[in-house]
Design an enzyme around this catalytic site. Sequence first.
Site, PDB file in Angstrom:
ATOM      1  N   LYS A 283       0.814  -1.219   0.000  1.00 56.77           N
ATOM      2  CA  LYS A 283       0.000   0.000   0.000  1.00 56.77           C
ATOM      3  C   LYS A 283       0.847   1.269   0.000  1.00 56.77           C
ATOM      4  CE  LYS A 283      -4.247  -1.736   0.315  1.00 56.77           C
ATOM      5  NZ  LYS A 283      -5.331  -1.425  -0.653  1.00 56.77           N
TER       6      LYS A 283
ATOM      7  N   SER B 120      -8.871  -0.735   5.988  1.00 49.71           N
ATOM      8  CA  SER B 120      -8.886  -1.853   6.929  1.00 49.71           C
ATOM      9  C   SER B 120      -7.640  -1.872   7.785  1.00 49.71           C
ATOM     10  CB  SER B 120      -9.000  -3.180   6.157  1.00 49.71           C
ATOM     11  OG  SER B 120     -10.182  -3.221   5.390  1.00 49.71           O
TER      12      SER B 120
ATOM     13  N   ASN C   8      -3.833  -1.503   6.438  1.00 52.22           N
ATOM     14  CA  ASN C   8      -2.562  -1.329   5.740  1.00 52.22           C
ATOM     15  C   ASN C   8      -2.512  -0.039   4.924  1.00 52.22           C
ATOM     16  OD1 ASN C   8      -1.498  -3.626   6.807  1.00 52.22           O
ATOM     17  ND2 ASN C   8      -1.813  -4.898   4.991  1.00 52.22           N
TER      18      ASN C   8
ATOM     19  N   ASP D 179       5.871 -16.202 -16.248  1.00 48.10           N
ATOM     20  CA  ASP D 179       4.746 -16.613 -17.091  1.00 48.10           C
ATOM     21  C   ASP D 179       3.393 -16.214 -16.515  1.00 48.10           C
ATOM     22  OD1 ASP D 179       6.129 -18.212 -19.217  1.00 48.10           O
ATOM     23  OD2 ASP D 179       6.818 -19.330 -17.458  1.00 48.10           O
TER      24      ASP D 179
ATOM     25  N   GLY E 259      -9.221  -4.116  -5.658  1.00 48.15           N
ATOM     26  CA  GLY E 259      -8.805  -4.304  -7.042  1.00 48.15           C
ATOM     27  C   GLY E 259      -7.680  -3.414  -7.525  1.00 48.15           C
ATOM     28  N   GLY E 260      -7.159  -2.518  -6.657  1.00 48.58           N
ATOM     29  CA  GLY E 260      -6.094  -1.634  -7.094  1.00 48.58           C
ATOM     30  C   GLY E 260      -4.823  -2.367  -7.463  1.00 48.58           C
TER      31      GLY E 260
END
Length: 306
Positions: free
Chosen positions: A52, A73, A75, A167, A176-177
């Site tokens: 973060k 939350s 972090n 891979d 989703g960041g």
Amino acid sequence: MSRALRSAAVTDLRAVAARIAGYVRPTPLLRVDGLPGIALKAEHLQKGGSFKARGAANALLGLGASEIVTGSSGNHGIAVALLGRALGVNVTVVMAEGASAAKETVIRGLGARVRHAAGGVAERDRQAREYALNTGGQVVPSSDHELVVAGQATVTLEVLDDDPDTDVVFVPTGGGGLLAGACLAAERHSRPVRVVGVEPMAGRRYARSLAADQPVRIPPPDTIADGLRAQHPGEVPFPIIRRRVDDLVGVTDEEITHAMRLLHDAGIEAEPSGSVALAGALHHGFTGRAAVVVSGGNNHTRKATP
């Protein structure tokens, strides 16, 4: 900063990495016995104990605001408070029910104010926006902001710089960041790289949203992965993820706990949310070379480390 400038910042990931270099540290790719083919991106060693710090640094530096409000939350709040202290910025962190008391202690110790919101992450974020509106502060969401996403993209950028033959990258997914950032970095790489998002089974907001082809709101998830309790996709990450992600995997709390134990046995003090990507790699399987993002190490049972 205008939306046009923010959008430009998202596309120039090398410039983002250069901008935040003085405020974050490069983290290593670790390989451990018992996990063949897997390289662990050690973001638990990042400043503030999680990835973060990258998004927080890019946002605070890019916005130049003197008063920041965020919902977290734990972090993200630690990261914003840490950057705020370094930059002389006033920070208020809104935390939802069930947030880590240990992380709150660290946030307060870094000089930030903490407010509590009854309810889940969606209500927390609503109250953060309302508080910012009432006080004149600038909201820096934990995921849903162009500058935050661009900062998080530097995680995967470093992975692919250190191991260009990777891979597949497994990424823990809440708001989703981090996953959107991984998608941005992967689509700019010189060879194909699969990107797999991993969600707690109780909180599959992205899998459900992609299946519906539109953002879906879910109830507050009940999961050990406290940093991945987002209830809906962000407006900024969702289209990036929809365009580029290769797969989304759900893992149970039991699988998360097993992965965390494997990491702890290897001397990697990952928290539950930081163990989700490994749980996904073990559950999903892979071929070739895999990178797994260990996103944080601020365990409930010990003091988070700035």
